[in-house]
Scaffold this active site. Structure first.
Site, PDB file in Angstrom:
ATOM      1  N   CYS A 112     -27.496  80.111  80.753  1.00 35.88           N
ATOM      2  CA  CYS A 112     -27.940  79.067  80.180  1.00 35.88           C
ATOM      3  C   CYS A 112     -27.551  77.800  80.610  1.00 35.88           C
ATOM      4  O   CYS A 112     -28.003  76.568  80.528  1.00 35.88           O
ATOM      5  CB  CYS A 112     -26.819  78.944  78.668  1.00 35.88           C
ATOM      6  SG  CYS A 112     -27.534  79.885  77.384  1.00 35.88           S
ATOM      7  N   HIS A 250     -25.566  71.604  76.232  1.00 29.77           N
ATOM      8  CA  HIS A 250     -26.185  72.580  75.859  1.00 29.77           C
ATOM      9  C   HIS A 250     -26.205  72.857  74.289  1.00 29.77           C
ATOM     10  O   HIS A 250     -25.034  72.545  73.511  1.00 29.77           O
ATOM     11  CB  HIS A 250     -25.604  73.925  76.476  1.00 29.77           C
ATOM     12  CG  HIS A 250     -26.135  75.370  76.283  1.00 29.77           C
ATOM     13  ND1 HIS A 250     -27.532  75.107  76.304  1.00 29.77           N
ATOM     14  CD2 HIS A 250     -25.655  76.334  75.802  1.00 29.77           C
ATOM     15  CE1 HIS A 250     -27.755  76.681  75.962  1.00 29.77           C
ATOM     16  NE2 HIS A 250     -26.809  77.149  75.744  1.00 29.77           N
ATOM     17  N   ASN A 280     -31.799  77.509  70.627  1.00 28.96           N
ATOM     18  CA  ASN A 280     -31.179  77.703  71.887  1.00 28.96           C
ATOM     19  C   ASN A 280     -32.373  78.431  73.061  1.00 28.96           C
ATOM     20  O   ASN A 280     -32.684  79.344  72.919  1.00 28.96           O
ATOM     21  CB  ASN A 280     -30.150  78.641  72.083  1.00 28.96           C
ATOM     22  CG  ASN A 280     -29.336  78.946  73.230  1.00 28.96           C
ATOM     23  OD1 ASN A 280     -29.786  78.324  74.081  1.00 28.96           O
ATOM     24  ND2 ASN A 280     -28.297  79.633  73.161  1.00 28.96           N
TER      25      ASN A 280
HETATM   26  N1  ACO Z   1     -28.766  86.309  58.679  1.00 25.66           N
HETATM   27  C1  ACO Z   1     -27.784  86.588  57.808  1.00 25.66           C
HETATM   28  N2  ACO Z   1     -26.489  87.085  58.180  1.00 25.66           N
HETATM   29  C2  ACO Z   1     -25.881  87.163  59.376  1.00 25.66           C
HETATM   30  C3  ACO Z   1     -26.868  86.892  60.510  1.00 25.66           C
HETATM   31  C4  ACO Z   1     -28.320  86.307  60.077  1.00 25.66           C
HETATM   32  N3  ACO Z   1     -29.089  86.007  61.079  1.00 25.66           N
HETATM   33  N4  ACO Z   1     -26.238  87.056  61.563  1.00 25.66           N
HETATM   34  C5  ACO Z   1     -24.831  87.637  60.873  1.00 25.66           C
HETATM   35  N5  ACO Z   1     -24.793  87.544  59.879  1.00 25.66           N
HETATM   36  C6  ACO Z   1     -24.050  88.209  59.140  1.00 25.66           C
HETATM   37  C7  ACO Z   1     -22.817  88.718  59.848  1.00 25.66           C
HETATM   38  O1  ACO Z   1     -23.260  90.234  59.667  1.00 25.66           O
HETATM   39  C8  ACO Z   1     -21.321  88.726  59.038  1.00 25.66           C
HETATM   40  O2  ACO Z   1     -21.513  89.517  57.805  1.00 25.66           O
HETATM   41  P1  ACO Z   1     -20.052  90.105  57.342  1.00 25.66           P
HETATM   42  O3  ACO Z   1     -19.453  88.889  56.976  1.00 25.66           O
HETATM   43  O4  ACO Z   1     -20.663  90.983  55.888  1.00 25.66           O
HETATM   44  O5  ACO Z   1     -19.818  90.981  58.346  1.00 25.66           O
HETATM   45  C9  ACO Z   1     -21.544  87.314  58.512  1.00 25.66           C
HETATM   46  O6  ACO Z   1     -23.094  86.921  58.530  1.00 25.66           O
HETATM   47  C10 ACO Z   1     -20.874  86.238  59.174  1.00 25.66           C
HETATM   48  O7  ACO Z   1     -20.928  86.766  60.765  1.00 25.66           O
HETATM   49  P2  ACO Z   1     -20.446  85.784  61.865  1.00 25.66           P
HETATM   50  O8  ACO Z   1     -20.541  86.400  63.205  1.00 25.66           O
HETATM   51  O9  ACO Z   1     -18.643  85.680  61.394  1.00 25.66           O
HETATM   52  O10 ACO Z   1     -20.805  84.338  61.831  1.00 25.66           O
HETATM   53  P3  ACO Z   1     -20.533  82.966  62.686  1.00 25.66           P
HETATM   54  O11 ACO Z   1     -20.124  82.062  61.814  1.00 25.66           O
HETATM   55  O12 ACO Z   1     -19.554  83.466  63.756  1.00 25.66           O
HETATM   56  O13 ACO Z   1     -22.080  82.552  63.307  1.00 25.66           O
HETATM   57  C11 ACO Z   1     -22.961  82.881  65.364  1.00 25.66           C
HETATM   58  C12 ACO Z   1     -22.499  83.563  64.246  1.00 25.66           C
HETATM   59  C13 ACO Z   1     -24.083  81.846  64.981  1.00 25.66           C
HETATM   60  C14 ACO Z   1     -23.688  83.903  66.557  1.00 25.66           C
HETATM   61  C15 ACO Z   1     -21.951  82.017  66.174  1.00 25.66           C
HETATM   62  O14 ACO Z   1     -20.874  83.027  66.440  1.00 25.66           O
HETATM   63  C16 ACO Z   1     -22.241  81.693  67.393  1.00 25.66           C
HETATM   64  O15 ACO Z   1     -23.129  80.637  67.608  1.00 25.66           O
HETATM   65  N6  ACO Z   1     -21.936  81.933  68.527  1.00 25.66           N
HETATM   66  C17 ACO Z   1     -22.401  81.512  69.912  1.00 25.66           C
HETATM   67  C18 ACO Z   1     -23.550  82.079  70.361  1.00 25.66           C
HETATM   68  C19 ACO Z   1     -24.010  81.881  71.504  1.00 25.66           C
HETATM   69  O16 ACO Z   1     -23.138  81.905  72.358  1.00 25.66           O
HETATM   70  N7  ACO Z   1     -25.251  81.816  72.135  1.00 25.66           N
HETATM   71  C20 ACO Z   1     -25.567  81.524  73.347  1.00 25.66           C
HETATM   72  C21 ACO Z   1     -25.287  81.486  74.534  1.00 25.66           C
HETATM   73  S1  ACO Z   1     -26.551  82.458  75.349  1.00 25.66           S
HETATM   74  C22 ACO Z   1     -26.939  82.555  76.922  1.00 25.66           C
HETATM   75  O17 ACO Z   1     -25.982  82.037  77.674  1.00 25.66           O
HETATM   76  C23 ACO Z   1     -27.911  83.619  77.342  1.00 25.66           C
END
Ligand code: ACO
Length: 380
Positions: A112, A250, A280
């Protein structure tokens, strides 16, 4: 005399087809509410053309904006982690499409942050006198590589491109501060195995990718890495948060951006947000946000911009950019993409249909196609 690399041209190459959160919930167990609350994303683009096509459109617009003849271009830097092919490199494809026959052409992949790393490199090459101008592209064509059955990642990404033109200048402008780094201890928190060559019909396809994402670990390290880089780049330049006119970060997650802005001490009114409309786009995210900010009149002559980013590696960085006098294009390009004949959802469903037609499990893919740890035999 100190030499600078002024940003004199800018342009986007966004595909038109829009994939909404509701579209995603037609085939994934997810919802508009979850995606909006957790990420800030509402929609993203899906491309009907190649990465090089998107990059070429962005480049033509950026060159017209600077009123620079492609034949006079001396360097093309192509920032991406989703190249159409590994060999030949993608910058050479843009060179050919533009007719920029005198330009050196290189790809930069730091996931990224590829645009930020590319912009820093091109700036340094202009400052050293090696070249007098450069085209720097951030582009990503992620949709064919996406594991559309994995809701942890499938909702997060979009396709797109943007480019800027740099030209040597004696006036302080362009990138005036750079901090780049890599938190390699966490390199396993963000892996996409099987990414990086054109979609093959039959046999081993792009569908056979494996996405390993530890979202929460990435989240924390992204906030830490970007906040630290922002603090260091501002301190080195002798500026404070009140001097920053606009943060162009970003856009991986609205909550990450809010946390970084808070640490940097910049209110959200002075942060450019595009995550809601494009998701993203990895390397394309910062330059597309910059071009949108210019279109919306949020960049003024002499503005001081802060550009933090992070990506796979985990690479991170923050650039300080001093804008020049001109905030409008010298010329508009008439270049355009061919019309899309399918909706974004139709394109995604077509990709899903050809991905892993044998329905192999993640474990089976791991055993048959991918090594688990490429560093397993590396010296400590
Ligand atoms: N829809 C519905 N529910 C979902 C989804 C979805 N798309 N994805 C995950 N869940 C569920 C999970 O299974 C979990 O359920 P559980 O509580 O029953 O176990 C719950 O939602 C919460 O999941 P978390 O992982 O705790 O959610 P969080 O608030 O951390 O958000 C996210 C997840 C959006 C991925 C966040 O952690 C994030 O943005 N992280 C960084 C992402 C990133 O780095 N992106 C890019 C870099 S890419 C690059 O360089 C190529």
């Amino acid at each position: 005399m100190q030499r600078y690399a002024a940003i004199t041209g800018w342009g986007e190459g966004l595909p038109p087809a829009v994939l909404t959160n509701d579209d995603l919930s037609t085939f994934l167990e997810t919802s508009d509410e979850w995606i909006t609350q957790r990420t800030g994303m509402k929609e993203r683009r899906v491309s009907h053309v190649s990465a090089i096509d998107m990059a070429t459109l962005a480049s033509r617009r950026a060159l017209a904006c600077a009123d620079l003849d492609p034949a006079a271009l001396e360097l093309i830097v192509y920032g991406s982690c989703s190249p159409d092919e590994q060999v030949p490199n993608s910058a050479s494809g843009v060179q050919l499409a533009l007719g920029a026959t005198r330009a050196a052409a290189m790809d930069v992949n730091t996931a990224c942050t590829s645009f930020l790393y590319g912009l820093s490199s091109a700036t340094a090459m202009i400052q050293s006198g090696m070249v007098r101008n450069a085209l720097v592209i951030g582009v990503e064509y992620i949709s064919p590589f996406m594991d559309w059955s994995n809701r942890n990642v499938a909702v997060l990404f979009g396709d797109g491109a943007a480019a800027v033109v740099l030209q040597a200048s004696d006036t302080p402008s362009g990138v005036i501060g750079t901090v780049l780094g890599c938190d390699a201890e966490a390199r396993q928190t963000l892996r996409v195995r099987g990414m990086g060559c054109s979609y093959v019909k039959g046999g081993l396809t792009y569908g056979d990718t494996l996405w390993d994402f530890d979202g929460q670990a990435i989240f924390k390290r992204a906030v830490h890495g970007m906040s630290d880089a922002c603090a260091r780049v501002m301190q080195a330049a002798g500026v404070t948060a009140s001097d920053i006119d606009l943060v162009v970060p970003h856009q991986a997650n609205l909550r990450i951006i809010e946390a970084v802005a808070k640490y940097a001490g910049v209110p959200m009114e002075r942060v450019m947000l595009t995550v809601q409309r494009y998701g993203n786009m990895s390397a394309a995210t910062v330059p597309v946000s910059l071009v949108d900010a210019l279109k919306e009149g949020r960049v003024q002559p002499g503005s001081l911009l802060l550009m933090p980013g992070f990506g796979g590696g985990l690479t991170f960085g923050a650039l300080l950019v001093k804008w020049g006098e001109r905030v409008t294009p010298r010329r508009e390009s008439e270049a355009a993409l061919p019309p899309a004949t399918q909706t974004a959802l139709e394109m995604v469903n077509a990709i899903r249909a050809r991905q892993d037609p044998h329905g192999r499990s993640r474990d089976a893919l791991l055993q048959t196609h991918f090594i688990d740890d490429p560093l397993a035999h590396a010296a400590p």
